[in-house]
Design a protein around this motif. Structure first.
Motif, mmCIF file in Angstrom:
data_model
loop_
_atom_site.group_PDB
_atom_site.id
_atom_site.type_symbol
_atom_site.label_atom_id
_atom_site.label_comp_id
_atom_site.label_asym_id
_atom_site.label_seq_id
_atom_site.Cartn_x
_atom_site.Cartn_y
_atom_site.Cartn_z
ATOM 1 N N SER A 1 0.831 -1.208 0.000
ATOM 2 C CA SER A 1 0.000 0.000 0.000
ATOM 3 C C SER A 1 0.863 1.254 0.000
ATOM 4 O O SER A 1 0.573 2.232 -0.702
ATOM 5 C CB SER A 1 -0.934 -0.008 1.217
ATOM 6 N N GLU B 1 2.380 1.735 -3.528
ATOM 7 C CA GLU B 1 1.393 2.166 -4.513
ATOM 8 C C GLU B 1 0.925 3.595 -4.264
ATOM 9 O O GLU B 1 0.417 4.250 -5.175
ATOM 10 C CB GLU B 1 0.205 1.201 -4.525
ATOM 11 N N ARG C 1 -0.677 -3.064 -12.641
ATOM 12 C CA ARG C 1 -1.185 -4.153 -11.796
ATOM 13 C C ARG C 1 -1.378 -5.462 -12.573
ATOM 14 O O ARG C 1 -2.478 -5.995 -12.685
ATOM 15 C CB ARG C 1 -2.478 -3.734 -11.102
ATOM 16 N N PRO D 1 -2.527 -4.488 -1.143
ATOM 17 C CA PRO D 1 -3.448 -3.372 -1.354
ATOM 18 C C PRO D 1 -4.829 -3.878 -1.780
ATOM 19 O O PRO D 1 -4.940 -4.945 -2.396
ATOM 20 C CB PRO D 1 -2.784 -2.570 -2.478
ATOM 21 N N PHE D 2 -5.844 -3.100 -1.486
ATOM 22 C CA PHE D 2 -7.221 -3.567 -1.698
ATOM 23 C C PHE D 2 -7.539 -3.794 -3.167
ATOM 24 O O PHE D 2 -8.418 -4.591 -3.501
ATOM 25 C CB PHE D 2 -8.220 -2.563 -1.099
ATOM 26 N N ASN D 3 -6.842 -3.089 -4.073
ATOM 27 C CA ASN D 3 -7.172 -3.215 -5.500
ATOM 28 C C ASN D 3 -6.237 -4.173 -6.242
ATOM 29 O O ASN D 3 -6.111 -4.110 -7.466
ATOM 30 C CB ASN D 3 -7.156 -1.841 -6.182
ATOM 31 N N THR D 4 -5.615 -5.081 -5.523
ATOM 32 C CA THR D 4 -4.852 -6.156 -6.165
ATOM 33 C C THR D 4 -5.812 -7.018 -6.996
ATOM 34 O O THR D 4 -6.881 -7.390 -6.500
ATOM 35 C CB THR D 4 -4.161 -7.022 -5.102
ATOM 36 N N PRO D 5 -5.476 -7.338 -8.250
ATOM 37 C CA PRO D 5 -6.431 -8.036 -9.130
ATOM 38 C C PRO D 5 -6.551 -9.534 -8.836
ATOM 39 O O PRO D 5 -6.292 -10.381 -9.696
ATOM 40 C CB PRO D 5 -5.857 -7.779 -10.526
ATOM 41 N N GLU E 1 -9.167 -11.248 -8.500
ATOM 42 C CA GLU E 1 -10.273 -11.894 -9.214
ATOM 43 C C GLU E 1 -9.865 -12.343 -10.617
ATOM 44 O O GLU E 1 -10.566 -13.154 -11.242
ATOM 45 C CB GLU E 1 -11.458 -10.933 -9.307
#
Length: 286
Positions: free
Chosen positions: A82, A85, A92, A261-265, A267
């Motif tokens: 975090s 970034e 990413r 970090p929360f927006n790590t891909p 999915e």
């Protein structure tokens, strides 16, 4: 005038300064892979570019991040966090497909059956697990309630394993073979039955103002994934390490990584090598 400058920027070659690390020894395979992948991304980006090299000594990622911020060079690979970034601009797409977080354990020969007694992560507390005192991996293991014996360096950890001060030393599946070759100790070997896995991403990072380069790297990596060149390069460097580690035969113990970090891909499953292994094990169990 502004539109003319924008046109000139769009049509002129993009000058890209990339660090060339001197005297890389233990992790020269990874360094060469990142270098080739960076060039592959630019080649697939659709832009005209000129690559220039900045000679640097081997340095920690925190120092490399500062050099990007100071615009000494334009991009480099680093493990994400975090904090990182917030300071730099990530592309990413995980360059190692999460393999940095796929860990196999080194043991002494007398403990070769250690994995037979490990069904879940808490079972590791029956053994002395070693890690570096300031490693993110240490934080992850501790957050999963695994007790850790800490040391200052990888070299020290190997020495502790030899001297029976720790029992189990998890190392990335892409690091461990080269480390064993350097250690050259017949009493140290890979434990054959288990692996630990937590998602861990290594990205290319650029200066936040270098949007053009960041977009070029992203476009190039996406194109290389689609046309198969990414996997071809990845396999040329790491397929043999994965084969030697017998990953298909191991029981994978999944751990949480709360440092991501929360927006790590997460999915995007095709970005993560271990996800296919976990899915295969689940299907086989079913």
């Amino acid at each position: 005038m502004a539109s003319f400058c924008a046109l000139a920027e769009a049509t002129s070659p993009l000058i890209v300064r990339y660090p060339l690390v001197k005297n890389v020894n233990l992790y020269k395979n990874q360094s060469a892979y990142f270098h080739e992948l960076f060039k592959l991304a630019l080649d697939n980006s659709g832009i005209d570019y000129k690559l220039e090299y900045v000679s640097v000594p081997s340095l920690p990622q925190s120092r490399s991040a500062k050099l990007i911020d100071q615009q000494v060079y334009d991009a480099h690979w680093m493990t994400t966090s975090s904090e990182r970034e917030a300071a730099l601009l990530p592309v990413r797409i995980p360059l190692l497909k999460g393999l940095l977080g796929l860990r196999v354990g080194l043991v002494r020969q007398e403990n070769i059956t250690l994995g037979n007694k490990v069904i879940q992560s808490s079972d590791l507390n029956n053994f002395r697990v070693g890690q570096g005192h300031d490693w993110t991996d240490t934080q992850i293991l501790q957050a999963n309630n695994i007790e850790v014996v800490k040391a200052a360096s990888t070299v020290t950890l190997y020495d502790m394993l030899r001297k029976n001060r720790i029992d189990y030393l998890p190392r990335s599946v892409i690091e461990v073979q080269s480390e064993l070759e350097v250690a050259a100790d017949p009493d140290l070997m890979l434990e054959p039955d288990i692996a630990l896995y937590y998602p861990q991403a290594v990205y290319f990072f650029t200066h936040p103002d270098n949007i053009r380069l960041n977009n070029a790297i992203k476009t190039g990596l996406e194109t290389a994934i689609q046309n198969g060149q990414f996997d071809t390069l990845f396999n040329s460097y790491f397929a043999e390490s994965l084969k030697q580690a017998n990953m298909d035969e191991r029981r994978i113990i999944r751990l949480r990584n709360n440092t991501l970090p929360f927006n790590t891909p997460l999915e995007t499953k095709e970005y993560w090598y271990a996800e296919a292994l976990l899915s295969s094990q689940k299907n086989n169990a079913g």
